[in-house]
Design an enzyme around this catalytic site. Structure first.
Site, PDB file in Angstrom:
ATOM      1  N   ARG A   1      -6.306  20.156  23.494  1.00 30.36           N
ATOM      2  CA  ARG A   1      -4.931  20.122  23.987  1.00 30.36           C
ATOM      3  C   ARG A   1      -4.458  18.679  23.948  1.00 30.36           C
ATOM      4  O   ARG A   1      -5.093  17.803  24.529  1.00 30.36           O
ATOM      5  CB  ARG A   1      -4.848  20.666  25.417  1.00 30.36           C
ATOM      6  CG  ARG A   1      -5.177  22.143  25.543  1.00 30.36           C
ATOM      7  CD  ARG A   1      -5.353  22.546  26.997  1.00 30.36           C
ATOM      8  NE  ARG A   1      -5.532  23.984  27.155  1.00 30.36           N
ATOM      9  CZ  ARG A   1      -6.695  24.624  26.978  1.00 30.36           C
ATOM     10  NH1 ARG A   1      -7.783  23.938  26.638  1.00 30.36           N
ATOM     11  NH2 ARG A   1      -6.770  25.936  27.136  1.00 30.36           N
TER      12      ARG A   1
ATOM     13  N   ASP B   1       0.824  -1.210   0.000  1.00 32.36           N
ATOM     14  CA  ASP B   1       0.000   0.000   0.000  1.00 32.36           C
ATOM     15  C   ASP B   1       0.858   1.259   0.000  1.00 32.36           C
ATOM     16  O   ASP B   1       0.491   2.276  -0.591  1.00 32.36           O
ATOM     17  CB  ASP B   1      -0.932   0.002   1.210  1.00 32.36           C
ATOM     18  CG  ASP B   1      -2.120  -0.937   1.027  1.00 32.36           C
ATOM     19  OD1 ASP B   1      -2.338  -1.409  -0.107  1.00 32.36           O
ATOM     20  OD2 ASP B   1      -2.824  -1.197   2.015  1.00 32.36           O
ATOM     21  N   GLY B   2       2.015   1.196   0.664  1.00 32.04           N
ATOM     22  CA  GLY B   2       2.921   2.346   0.675  1.00 32.04           C
ATOM     23  C   GLY B   2       3.428   2.684  -0.718  1.00 32.04           C
ATOM     24  O   GLY B   2       3.583   3.862  -1.069  1.00 32.04           O
TER      25      GLY B   2
ATOM     26  N   ALA C   1      -4.099  11.591  21.500  1.00 27.78           N
ATOM     27  CA  ALA C   1      -3.734  11.737  22.916  1.00 27.78           C
ATOM     28  C   ALA C   1      -4.178  13.083  23.481  1.00 27.78           C
ATOM     29  O   ALA C   1      -3.371  13.839  24.032  1.00 27.78           O
ATOM     30  CB  ALA C   1      -2.223  11.550  23.090  1.00 27.78           C
TER      31      ALA C   1
ATOM     32  N   ASN D   1      -4.791   8.711   2.085  1.00 28.94           N
ATOM     33  CA  ASN D   1      -5.080   8.077   3.376  1.00 28.94           C
ATOM     34  C   ASN D   1      -5.453   9.082   4.458  1.00 28.94           C
ATOM     35  O   ASN D   1      -6.562   9.083   4.956  1.00 28.94           O
ATOM     36  CB  ASN D   1      -3.886   7.244   3.845  1.00 28.94           C
ATOM     37  CG  ASN D   1      -3.960   5.810   3.378  1.00 28.94           C
ATOM     38  OD1 ASN D   1      -4.850   5.441   2.622  1.00 28.94           O
ATOM     39  ND2 ASN D   1      -3.020   4.995   3.823  1.00 28.94           N
ATOM     40  N   GLU D   2      -4.481   9.912   4.845  1.00 31.72           N
ATOM     41  CA  GLU D   2      -4.736  10.853   5.929  1.00 31.72           C
ATOM     42  C   GLU D   2      -3.693  11.956   5.967  1.00 31.72           C
ATOM     43  O   GLU D   2      -2.628  11.856   5.350  1.00 31.72           O
ATOM     44  CB  GLU D   2      -4.765  10.143   7.287  1.00 31.72           C
ATOM     45  CG  GLU D   2      -3.407   9.775   7.862  1.00 31.72           C
ATOM     46  CD  GLU D   2      -2.824   8.504   7.322  1.00 31.72           C
ATOM     47  OE1 GLU D   2      -1.648   8.538   6.892  1.00 31.72           O
ATOM     48  OE2 GLU D   2      -3.512   7.470   7.318  1.00 31.72           O
TER      49      GLU D   2
END
Length: 264
Positions: free
Chosen positions: A147, A45-46, A184, A121-122
């Site tokens: 944050r 895929d890369g 996160a 992809n993103e």
């Protein structure tokens, strides 16, 4: 028909590339790296991501197909042993074209022209050193102040990649949408976010506005881009679409099952 080949550049992929090139030329096809009509990606895929960005200026005329020389991918569904079958199908033009939505990323600067990118992809936005504080706007309205380590914004076809690792939803690639996932984020009695991925339809858009830090590490698929003097980052479902040459059924949920659920 004009074709080009993108190889992962390992020994097996390079060998298949030379074979495919020879076979296709024997069938009367023309090798053309400048303006191909079909691009064969050999690797994973890369490798196909590299091919997509290489030919992102020709999306209205080029279709992609992938041969995987590793694990089964979401974009590469042909095995090396099927090379001759694929070549014959390409030569006969025995395929349909399916189109998937893309992500447009526009980076606006205070003192310079904006930059625009396309992602298959993103795209991610992260701070190189400190907690990233971003105002999140949806359709021009303030939604939250985040944050944390940053954000990932994915396409439906990219929802099975980094987005999934962040706890995002898997979206069928025929749906024109984008997904915003926190990385996160800090959530406590003082700082709060929705704490959930957001899925926006094609007619909506998202803007990330930095509160303090204006220098970021961005990724657009495999590309790493350092951005400075950033005023805002705007995310939309792009007007452009990626085109894949489909020679046989390749059910999306089957691929999801094989990649994440099925035993070897």
């Amino acid at each position: 028909m004009k074709f080009a080949i993108q190889s992962r550049r390992d020994a097996q992929s390079n060998e298949l590339m030379e074979l495919a090139k020879t076979y296709l030329q024997d069938f009367g096809l023309t090798y053309d790296e400048e303006a191909p009509e079909i691009v064969v990606s050999i690797g994973g895929d890369g490798t196909l991501l590299h091919a997509f960005h290489r030919y992102s200026h020709l999306l209205d005329q080029v279709a992609f197909v992938g041969i995987h020389t590793g694990h089964l991918g979401f974009y590469a569904d042909w095995k090396p042993s099927e090379l001759e079958k694929l070549v014959l199908s390409i030569a006969k033009k025995d395929f349909n074209v399916v189109e998937y939505p893309l992500l447009e990323v526009k980076v606006e600067h205070h003192n310079a022209a904006s930059n625009t990118y396309l992602a298959l992809n993103e795209a991610t936005v992260k701070s190189p050193d400190v907690t990233l504080v971003m105002d999140v706007e949806l359709n021009g309205n303030q939604f939250e102040r985040n944050r944390g380590d940053g954000h990932s914004v994915s396409t439906p076809s990219g929802s099975t990649a980094y987005n999934k690792a962040l706890g995002g939803a898997i979206i069928h690639p025929t749906l024109a949408a984008l997904q915003i996932t926190e990385i996160a984020s800090i959530n406590n009695r003082v700082f709060r976010t929705v704490g959930s991925p957001l899925i926006l339809p094609a007619h909506h858009h998202c803007v990330l506005r930095p509160v303090n830090e204006q220098n970021f590490n961005m990724t657009v698929d495999h590309l790493q881009i350092t951005q400075g003097d950033v005023k805002a980052i705007v995310f939309n479902v792009a007007n452009e679409r990626v085109r894949f040459a489909r020679f046989r059924p390749f059910p999306f949920w089957e691929r999801v099952h094989e990649s994440f659920v099925a035993n070897e």
